[in-house]
Design an enzyme around this catalytic site. Structure first.
Site, PDB file in Angstrom:
ATOM      1  N   THR A  73       0.796  -1.230   0.000  1.00 45.45           N
ATOM      2  CA  THR A  73       0.000   0.000   0.000  1.00 45.45           C
ATOM      3  C   THR A  73       0.834   1.289   0.000  1.00 45.45           C
ATOM      4  O   THR A  73       0.590   2.181  -0.810  1.00 45.45           O
ATOM      5  CB  THR A  73      -0.962   0.002   1.201  1.00 45.45           C
ATOM      6  OG1 THR A  73      -1.867  -1.093   1.008  1.00 45.45           O
ATOM      7  CG2 THR A  73      -1.745   1.292   1.306  1.00 45.45           C
ATOM      8  N   ARG A 158      -1.800   6.094   5.730  1.00 41.03           N
ATOM      9  CA  ARG A 158      -0.854   6.178   4.604  1.00 41.03           C
ATOM     10  C   ARG A 158      -1.553   6.443   3.278  1.00 41.03           C
ATOM     11  O   ARG A 158      -0.973   7.039   2.370  1.00 41.03           O
ATOM     12  CB  ARG A 158       0.019   4.924   4.528  1.00 41.03           C
ATOM     13  CG  ARG A 158      -0.732   3.612   4.402  1.00 41.03           C
ATOM     14  CD  ARG A 158       0.237   2.428   4.572  1.00 41.03           C
ATOM     15  NE  ARG A 158      -0.417   1.132   4.391  1.00 41.03           N
ATOM     16  CZ  ARG A 158      -1.089   0.480   5.339  1.00 41.03           C
ATOM     17  NH1 ARG A 158      -1.218   0.994   6.544  1.00 41.03           N
ATOM     18  NH2 ARG A 158      -1.621  -0.711   5.097  1.00 41.03           N
ATOM     19  N   ASP A 347      -3.246   0.721  -5.828  1.00 38.22           N
ATOM     20  CA  ASP A 347      -1.906   0.687  -5.223  1.00 38.22           C
ATOM     21  C   ASP A 347      -1.225  -0.674  -5.376  1.00 38.22           C
ATOM     22  O   ASP A 347      -0.035  -0.804  -5.104  1.00 38.22           O
ATOM     23  CB  ASP A 347      -1.971   1.098  -3.743  1.00 38.22           C
ATOM     24  CG  ASP A 347      -2.894   0.216  -2.930  1.00 38.22           C
ATOM     25  OD1 ASP A 347      -3.756  -0.478  -3.517  1.00 38.22           O
ATOM     26  OD2 ASP A 347      -2.767   0.220  -1.691  1.00 38.22           O
TER      27      ASP A 347
END
Ligand code: ZN
Ligand code: ZN
Length: 541
Positions: A73, A158, A347
């Site tokens: 990720t 994140r 991602d």
């Protein structure tokens, strides 16, 4: 009179520039763990106003690949927005062994800042400081003299922080303990009023109270395995992973409001805050381009829990498609059709559950690193008489104590090469390379190219293992990602809106091409460490 004329020309020029050169709003969408095939596996079940609207009216790159490993990720979000790979942006994994600290480092961890918006201490000690290069969002901020706003939102810290970059106005992520969307003192000292109001509604609880049943009759989910199968991880407190899910009764054993993350409501909730941010921050309201970075994480949580072939996954995508439809409709109303530019990608992808493949006599397997760890320790003892050189295995990489080895009579290279040769015999290991080799050679293709593009010497390990296809270190139910293989590396890439012509291409493009493409469309600088190239999208002049 002449002066007036000049002024009029000047004003006209400014107006022409402002209206014609850039979209009012750029919306970057990352769908966590979305494989390319999910666009078509569920195609007949999608509505016309969501993903199909983007594909039918926009431009699709049908062969977009990751050009590094590991496909996790943090590296994925960073690569999309920085236009480069972990080798340059430093985002080598979600967590890595930090040699200075002598322990694990989280990608967005920052002990110097504090949570804003909740009493939860750890959740907000986050910032983009570990990301070593600028993002396209940073370049937009600099190019507009910080007049264009940049906001990032995602359930995952994140997923919000890395896309929004270092100069972001804000990044917001979800705190399951308080039920609030939070930020950190890196960005602000107090949440804006619109977000305080949004949080006061405690919408996660409302969603969880609804429970989760399939959107359509369960018999119609023919793209997936039967609801009851051997490849899913049930929620704690429920014996089997079958519908319906009474979510509020499962909360206590599954992290409270964090449970929303592993349900399609997590994506709807993310869409809600994205829309609230557009209103609250007046994004796309003036002629200076703003950027909203949205990452939908629930697809990843659902994938980890239930795997790609579960009805839970199919239902998550059918509901996500409805979220996208509503999002587009609201963008039309709030910003205006043709005034905003969207790019959508992922991602990383996700692996078919290896246990399922093995039951079907297809290749796959599960890696257990414990025996390898024992073997490393005894090899170091027997060959070099060293008992304290081994530090850790993380992200399929072996970390050795470099200073102790340098202080010995052996070279780092000798030790790395010895282990590489020794460990190749393990089942499930496809190939092994070493930091010494990566520092000496430049690889332009193949697995080693991907490994090298994911390697940053100060953070990466000494011995780097690539597993065989569909091998993973994971539980035998649910799935994960991280490999250099197509199920993890091929993801959707859609461009939609402002000046983008309809079309598609099968030419190969790479994940680090997205940011320079956005820079090219906006006529702003590339992110500072860009290694990709603009995709030549057909645009209306
Ligand atoms: Zn992810
Ligand atoms: Zn994941």
């Amino acid at each position: 009179m002449k002066k007036l004329l000049l002024l009029a020309v000047l004003l006209l020029n400014i107006a022409a520039y402002a209206q014609n050169e850039r979209p009012k709003l750029v919306v970057g969408i990352v769908v966590d763990q979305m494989r390319f095939d999910y666009l078509y596996k569920y195609w007949n079940r999608y509505g016309n106003e969501g993903l199909k609207r983007m594909i039918n009216e926009g431009y699709q790159c049908k062969n977009l690949q990751f050009n590094y490993v590991p496909t996790y990720t943090a590296p994925g979000h960073a690569a999309i927005y920085t236009g480069t790979t972990p080798a340059r942006n430093g985002m080598i994994a979600n967590d890595w062994y930090d040699r200075k600290k002598g322990g694990m480092m989280y990608c967005t961890e920052d002990p110097s800042v504090a949570t804003v918006g909740a009493a939860t201490v750890k959740v907000g000690k986050m910032s983009p400081r570990n990301m070593l290069s600028t993002a396209v969002s940073d370049e937009l901020r600099i190019a507009t003299n910080k007049k264009g706003k940049v906001i990032g939102v995602s359930l995952k810290d994140r997923g919000a922080i890395l896309p929004a970059g270092h100069l972001a106005n804000a990044a917001y992520w979800f705190d399951g303990e308080s039920g609030n969307w939070v930020s950190s003192t890196f960005y602000m000292n107090e949440l804006p009023k619109w977000l305080q109001d949004f949080n006061a509604k405690q919408s996660a609880l409302t969603y969880l109270k609804k429970g989760w049943n399939t959107l359509y009759p369960i018999e119609s989910y023919t793209a997936s395995l039967p609801d009851k199968n051997n490849y899913e991880t049930p929620f704690k407190g429920k014996a089997e992973a079958v519908f319906p899910y009474l979510l509020d009764s499962l909360m206590a054993k599954n992290g409270g409001q964090n449970l929303i993350k592993a349900t399609p409501y997590g994506n709807t909730f993310t869409k809600d805050i994205a829309l609230a941010a557009i209103d609250g921050e007046s994004l796309g309201k003036d002629e200076i381009t703003d950027m909203l970075c949205v990452s939908f994480s629930s697809t990843d949580f659902v994938g980890h829990q239930f795997g790609p072939d579960a009805i839970e996954m199919e239902d998550t995508y059918l509901r996500f498609d409805q979220d996208i439809a509503d999002f587009l409709k609201q963008l039309d109303a709030k910003v205006g059709k043709g005034e905003y530019l969207i790019f959508l990608s992922a991602d990383h992808g996700g692996a078919t559950v290896p246990a399922y493949l093995m039951d079907e006599r297809a290749p796959g397997g599960y890696m257990d690193y414990k025996p390898m760890e024992d073997s490393i320790k005894s090899a170091l003892k027997n060959k070099f008489d060293a008992t304290d050189w081994y530090l850790d295995i993380q992200n399929d990489q072996i970390y050795l104590d470099e200073s102790k080895i340098r202080a010995s009579k052996h070279t780092l290279e000798t030790v790395e090469e010895y282990l590489a040769e020794k460990l190749i015999a393990f089942d499930g290991v496809h190939s092994i390379t070493t930091a010494s080799r990566l520092n000496k050679n430049e690889y332009s293709k193949g697995t080693l190219h991907l490994v090298q593009q994911g390697f940053y010497g100060k953070r990466s390990g000494n011995v780097i293992i690539t597993l065989e296809p569909n091998w993973m270190e994971y539980s035998k139910t649910g799935t994960t990602h991280g490999s250099p293989y197509s199920y993890d590396t091929r993801v959707p890439m859609l461009w939609y809106g402002w000046k983008i012509q309809k079309g598609e291409t099968a030419l190969p493009y790479f994940i680090n091409d997205i940011a320079p493409t956005v820079s090219w469309l906006l006529n702003i600088p590339f992110p500072n460490a860009t290694s990709g190239n603009p995709i030549p999208l057909p645009i209306n002049k």
